[in-house]
Enzyme design. Sequence first.
Site, mmCIF file in Angstrom:
data_model
loop_
_atom_site.group_PDB
_atom_site.id
_atom_site.type_symbol
_atom_site.label_atom_id
_atom_site.label_comp_id
_atom_site.label_asym_id
_atom_site.label_seq_id
_atom_site.Cartn_x
_atom_site.Cartn_y
_atom_site.Cartn_z
ATOM 1 N N THR A 133 88.321 14.958 5.004
ATOM 2 C CA THR A 133 87.065 14.923 4.242
ATOM 3 C C THR A 133 86.099 16.053 4.592
ATOM 4 O OG1 THR A 133 86.062 13.417 5.844
ATOM 5 C CG2 THR A 133 87.213 12.401 3.979
ATOM 6 N N TRP A 134 86.657 17.174 5.031
ATOM 7 C CA TRP A 134 85.781 18.327 5.271
ATOM 8 C C TRP A 134 85.147 18.782 3.943
ATOM 9 C CZ3 TRP A 134 87.707 23.798 7.289
ATOM 10 C CH2 TRP A 134 86.598 24.599 7.565
ATOM 11 N N TYR A 187 80.885 18.074 9.461
ATOM 12 C CA TYR A 187 81.216 18.297 8.047
ATOM 13 C C TYR A 187 80.019 17.945 7.165
ATOM 14 C CZ TYR A 187 86.136 18.487 9.580
ATOM 15 O OH TYR A 187 87.323 18.807 10.207
ATOM 16 N N TYR A 230 96.183 19.678 10.529
ATOM 17 C CA TYR A 230 95.101 19.984 9.575
ATOM 18 C C TYR A 230 95.421 21.202 8.714
ATOM 19 C CZ TYR A 230 92.378 23.409 12.621
ATOM 20 O OH TYR A 230 91.917 24.461 13.372
ATOM 21 N N CYS A 238 97.133 24.341 3.341
ATOM 22 C CA CYS A 238 96.610 25.688 3.598
ATOM 23 C C CYS A 238 95.426 25.984 2.665
ATOM 24 C CB CYS A 238 97.699 26.747 3.491
ATOM 25 S SG CYS A 238 97.273 28.228 4.429
ATOM 26 N N ARG A 257 86.983 30.010 1.513
ATOM 27 C CA ARG A 257 88.116 30.811 1.060
ATOM 28 C C ARG A 257 87.699 32.204 0.589
ATOM 29 N NH1 ARG A 257 90.418 25.652 -2.076
ATOM 30 N NH2 ARG A 257 88.190 25.521 -2.470
ATOM 31 N N GLY A 271 93.294 17.384 2.459
ATOM 32 C CA GLY A 271 91.910 17.474 2.007
ATOM 33 C C GLY A 271 91.863 17.318 0.498
#
Length: 334
Positions: A20-21, A57, A203, A207, A227, A279
Amino acid sequence: MEMIEIDGPRMVASRVALGTWAIGGWMWGGTDVRESIRTIRSAIDRGVNLIDTAAVYGFGRSEEIVGKALAVGGLRERMLIATKGGLEWRNGKISRNASPARIRQEVEQSLRRLRTDRIDLYQLHWPDPMVPIEETAATFGELLKEGKIRAIGVSNYSPAQLDAFRAIAPVRTIQPPYNLFERAIEADVLPHAVQTGTAVLAYGALCRGLLTGKITAATRFNGDDLRRNDPKFQQPRLAQYLAAVSQLDRFARLNFGKTVLALAVRWILDQGPTIALWGARRPDQLDPIGDVMGWSLGRDAMREIDGILAATINHPVGAEFVAPAASPAARSVA
Ligand code: NAP
């Protein structure tokens, strides 16, 4: 859903856990609370019983959303909540702080945000070179005795750090980066975990979306989305990773009738005592969970996958860019 027993507290966890980031919004271009809650409940409907979050987070937001999502219908009792502490934030800058005082303060805040009286798995988020491991571990051990936490985990730890922590308090899980493109743990952490019966919460299982097959050279990310700075998402490297994704997808479809996403998560589950942290921030992103279950990759397939990776990626790079500053004075990733 495949399950795994976490040694010690006799907790049985789903091998796909919800990460849940992104739901916290920070470093992911924002969040939608209602959609996040629907995602958490959708994960539960699909057999997921472990949710991974962290105080940092969204600077508490992710934990608050998890707490809110589980506050109705007895959901809290059905779920295992894993959270993390040991990072602090000031004006959007984060740094490590695993001091006993900080850990104590964070546990109380996490309990309140999560609307619960116990944390099922409490993890140290990053090693803190400024605080002796023994001091942090002793505090975790006290929290265990007090019943505020049911089990202890560490994250981003080396085997030596894990052993030093474990000499003071029992560690049941380790959380490193691990996916088809980020395999550094195979040299040390993974064999150590297998040997010591430590569950591995992998985690970045997808990716950060790259292994879903939906990213193209034209994909753009908004706001503070990490990203935009992730080395794998920059050309010319991105082209190599996209070529790998495309070949892996073809391989998965031809040999297993699956997509690259299902292959990527299955591959993690077939490496040892692993749990894939997936995620997601929309319910439909969890649709492929069923495609991951009930099959496995044999040795030949693993070898062919390695061949594809070696042939397509010349300059592999790890997940180091997410590491927060080691002290408040140092630069932060945010
Ligand atoms: P991840 O799971 O590799 O990727 C998550 C992203 O993939 C999502 O935000 C989503 O991006 C995309 N995605 C998910 N399902 C999809 C689908 N079916 N189709 C297309 N895209 C899809 O990355 P992560 O969230 O960084 O890692 C997972 C969890 O691990 C985190 O949430 C956190 O709990 C944990 N983690 C821990 C640490 C640590 O230091 N301990 C560090 C990183 C992560 P969009 O929403 O943008 O489409």
